[in-house]
Design a protein around this motif. Structure first.
Motif, PDB file in Angstrom:
ATOM      1  N   SER A  68      39.739  25.426  41.085  1.00  0.00           N
ATOM      2  CA  SER A  68      40.886  26.113  41.665  1.00  0.00           C
ATOM      3  C   SER A  68      40.479  27.542  41.989  1.00  0.00           C
ATOM      4  O   SER A  68      39.814  28.197  41.183  1.00  0.00           O
ATOM      5  N   VAL A  69      40.864  28.011  43.162  1.00  0.00           N
ATOM      6  CA  VAL A  69      40.562  29.371  43.622  1.00  0.00           C
ATOM      7  C   VAL A  69      41.902  30.062  43.812  1.00  0.00           C
ATOM      8  O   VAL A  69      42.719  29.621  44.626  1.00  0.00           O
ATOM      9  N   LEU A  70      42.133  31.119  43.044  1.00  0.00           N
ATOM     10  CA  LEU A  70      43.413  31.811  43.056  1.00  0.00           C
ATOM     11  C   LEU A  70      43.260  33.244  43.517  1.00  0.00           C
ATOM     12  O   LEU A  70      42.311  33.919  43.108  1.00  0.00           O
ATOM     13  N   ALA A  71      44.198  33.704  44.319  1.00  0.00           N
ATOM     14  CA  ALA A  71      44.307  35.134  44.595  1.00  0.00           C
ATOM     15  C   ALA A  71      44.889  35.754  43.331  1.00  0.00           C
ATOM     16  O   ALA A  71      45.882  35.270  42.793  1.00  0.00           O
ATOM     17  N   ALA A  72      44.234  36.807  42.826  1.00  0.00           N
ATOM     18  CA  ALA A  72      44.657  37.407  41.556  1.00  0.00           C
ATOM     19  C   ALA A  72      44.771  38.921  41.697  1.00  0.00           C
ATOM     20  O   ALA A  72      43.937  39.562  42.333  1.00  0.00           O
ATOM     21  N   LYS A  73      45.793  39.471  41.087  1.00  0.00           N
ATOM     22  CA  LYS A  73      45.926  40.927  41.074  1.00  0.00           C
ATOM     23  C   LYS A  73      45.062  41.491  39.948  1.00  0.00           C
ATOM     24  O   LYS A  73      44.715  40.795  38.998  1.00  0.00           O
ATOM     25  N   ALA A  74      44.723  42.747  40.058  1.00  0.00           N
ATOM     26  CA  ALA A  74      43.850  43.419  39.088  1.00  0.00           C
ATOM     27  C   ALA A  74      44.713  44.002  37.966  1.00  0.00           C
ATOM     28  O   ALA A  74      45.138  45.156  38.019  1.00  0.00           O
ATOM     29  N   VAL A  75      44.966  43.197  36.947  1.00  0.00           N
ATOM     30  CA  VAL A  75      45.893  43.591  35.884  1.00  0.00           C
ATOM     31  C   VAL A  75      45.398  44.756  35.036  1.00  0.00           C
ATOM     32  O   VAL A  75      46.170  45.325  34.275  1.00  0.00           O
ATOM     33  N   LYS A  76      44.128  45.144  35.186  1.00  0.00           N
ATOM     34  CA  LYS A  76      43.631  46.264  34.387  1.00  0.00           C
ATOM     35  C   LYS A  76      44.214  47.605  34.838  1.00  0.00           C
ATOM     36  O   LYS A  76      44.118  48.590  34.138  1.00  0.00           O
ATOM     37  N   PHE A  77      44.836  47.627  36.022  1.00  0.00           N
ATOM     38  CA  PHE A  77      45.444  48.857  36.521  1.00  0.00           C
ATOM     39  C   PHE A  77      46.909  48.921  36.100  1.00  0.00           C
ATOM     40  O   PHE A  77      47.606  47.895  36.101  1.00  0.00           O
ATOM     41  N   PRO A  78      47.408  50.123  35.761  1.00  0.00           N
ATOM     42  CA  PRO A  78      48.780  50.225  35.270  1.00  0.00           C
ATOM     43  C   PRO A  78      49.851  50.034  36.345  1.00  0.00           C
ATOM     44  O   PRO A  78      50.908  49.478  36.075  1.00  0.00           O
ATOM     45  N   SER A  79      49.597  50.463  37.582  1.00  0.00           N
ATOM     46  CA  SER A  79      50.643  50.380  38.602  1.00  0.00           C
ATOM     47  C   SER A  79      50.519  49.083  39.404  1.00  0.00           C
ATOM     48  O   SER A  79      49.414  48.584  39.649  1.00  0.00           O
ATOM     49  N   LEU A  80      51.651  48.562  39.818  1.00  0.00           N
ATOM     50  CA  LEU A  80      51.666  47.339  40.631  1.00  0.00           C
ATOM     51  C   LEU A  80      50.948  47.551  41.959  1.00  0.00           C
ATOM     52  O   LEU A  80      50.289  46.649  42.468  1.00  0.00           O
TER      53      LEU A  80
ATOM     54  N   ALA B 241      47.747  45.377  43.227  1.00  0.00           N
ATOM     55  CA  ALA B 241      47.729  44.689  44.517  1.00  0.00           C
ATOM     56  C   ALA B 241      46.577  45.159  45.391  1.00  0.00           C
ATOM     57  O   ALA B 241      45.954  44.370  46.101  1.00  0.00           O
ATOM     58  N   ARG B 242      46.262  46.441  45.344  1.00  0.00           N
ATOM     59  CA  ARG B 242      45.185  46.996  46.165  1.00  0.00           C
ATOM     60  C   ARG B 242      43.836  46.370  45.800  1.00  0.00           C
ATOM     61  O   ARG B 242      42.958  46.233  46.635  1.00  0.00           O
ATOM     62  N   HIS B 243      43.673  45.982  44.563  1.00  0.00           N
ATOM     63  CA  HIS B 243      42.399  45.421  44.105  1.00  0.00           C
ATOM     64  C   HIS B 243      42.486  43.899  43.892  1.00  0.00           C
ATOM     65  O   HIS B 243      41.877  43.354  42.982  1.00  0.00           O
ATOM     66  N   VAL B 244      43.228  43.238  44.777  1.00  0.00           N
ATOM     67  CA  VAL B 244      43.338  41.787  44.726  1.00  0.00           C
ATOM     68  C   VAL B 244      41.939  41.176  44.853  1.00  0.00           C
ATOM     69  O   VAL B 244      41.063  41.725  45.522  1.00  0.00           O
TER      70      VAL B 244
ATOM     71  N   LYS C 227      53.876  37.224  41.883  1.00  0.00           N
ATOM     72  CA  LYS C 227      53.753  38.111  43.031  1.00  0.00           C
ATOM     73  C   LYS C 227      52.492  38.960  42.908  1.00  0.00           C
ATOM     74  O   LYS C 227      52.086  39.355  41.819  1.00  0.00           O
ATOM     75  N   ILE C 228      51.882  39.221  44.041  1.00  0.00           N
ATOM     76  CA  ILE C 228      50.784  40.177  44.151  1.00  0.00           C
ATOM     77  C   ILE C 228      51.244  41.171  45.198  1.00  0.00           C
ATOM     78  O   ILE C 228      51.250  40.869  46.394  1.00  0.00           O
ATOM     79  N   GLY C 229      51.704  42.314  44.738  1.00  0.00           N
ATOM     80  CA  GLY C 229      52.350  43.251  45.644  1.00  0.00           C
ATOM     81  C   GLY C 229      53.592  42.599  46.215  1.00  0.00           C
ATOM     82  O   GLY C 229      54.423  42.067  45.476  1.00  0.00           O
ATOM     83  N   ASN C 230      53.703  42.577  47.541  1.00  0.00           N
ATOM     84  CA  ASN C 230      54.855  41.967  48.201  1.00  0.00           C
ATOM     85  C   ASN C 230      54.629  40.504  48.584  1.00  0.00           C
ATOM     86  O   ASN C 230      55.494  39.901  49.216  1.00  0.00           O
ATOM     87  N   ALA C 231      53.501  39.945  48.239  1.00  0.00           N
ATOM     88  CA  ALA C 231      53.171  38.574  48.625  1.00  0.00           C
ATOM     89  C   ALA C 231      53.248  37.632  47.433  1.00  0.00           C
ATOM     90  O   ALA C 231      52.988  38.016  46.296  1.00  0.00           O
ATOM     91  N   SER C 232      53.593  36.387  47.693  1.00  0.00           N
ATOM     92  CA  SER C 232      53.560  35.356  46.652  1.00  0.00           C
ATOM     93  C   SER C 232      52.118  34.930  46.427  1.00  0.00           C
ATOM     94  O   SER C 232      51.321  34.860  47.363  1.00  0.00           O
ATOM     95  N   ALA C 233      51.778  34.635  45.158  1.00  0.00           N
ATOM     96  CA  ALA C 233      50.420  34.212  44.824  1.00  0.00           C
ATOM     97  C   ALA C 233      50.096  32.887  45.518  1.00  0.00           C
ATOM     98  O   ALA C 233      50.975  32.040  45.694  1.00  0.00           O
TER      99      ALA C 233
END
Length: 192
Positions: free
Chosen positions: A128-140, A144-147, A108-114
């Protein structure tokens, strides 16, 4: 081994080329850093024989929108095949390139499926091109905001590859421009 590089924000850069296929990408500003540089890709194009065959960018509002029922619609990735919207999961072919759009309902990336797309040409080119969440941030929510887009090269012809990424990987001669992209902008001397 992962090597960090910084692209000029808002400027399209040729990351990879092989034969008549090129991958160009545009990065957005790095959160909390100089707005002129970016290390997260927000959009990319695959060009074949000087024509845009595939373009991908992010629907940056999707991860923050309320959860939606799972169907075949693409939500995170805006994909265009030869100028026509590919709005759902599935396969397409353009100029000899095969394009497959997929969803990972577990990630999941926020409320959306990857979501991801895989672009192939014969046996020696696959990315392959993937939507990725910014794991360097502590909050989900911040993740998600920095996808952004992550690129994974599954197959290339090392002898024919050129561009920024092959230079970073050490399979093509390193240019001065690429060397500059490897220097953290916060420590980089100003451009002349």
């Amino acid at each position: 081994v992962e090597t960090r590089y910084w692209l000029p924000a808002g400027q399209e850069v040729k990351l990879f080329a092989q034969g008549d296929v090129e991958i160009l990408a545009t990065a957005g500003p790095t959160p909390g850093a100089d707005l002129k540089v970016g290390d997260w890709i927000h959009s990319m194009r695959v060009v074949r024989a000087s024509k845009t065959a595939v373009s991908v960018n992010l629907n940056r509002a999707a991860p923050l929108a309320p959860a939606m029922p799972i169907d075949s619609s693409l939500r995170l990735l805006n994909v265009s095949i030869a100028g026509r919207t590919m709005g759902s999961l599935g396969n397409a072919t353009v100029d000899g390139l095969s394009v497959a759009a997929q969803r990972d309902t577990v990630k999941k990336i926020g409320n959306a499926s990857a979501e991801s797309i895989r672009i192939t040409l014969g046996a020696d080119f696959a990315v392959s091109v993937l939507a990725a969440k910014a794991v360097k941030f502590p909050s989900l929510a911040e993740q998600a905001r920095h996808v952004h887009l992550d690129l994974f090269f599954d197959a290339i012809d090392k002898k024919a590859a050129r561009g920024v990424l092959p230079e970073i990987w050490g399979i093509a001669p390193m240019s001065l421009e690429t060397k500059r992209l490897l220097v953290d902008p916060s420590t980089r001397p100003p451009a002349e």
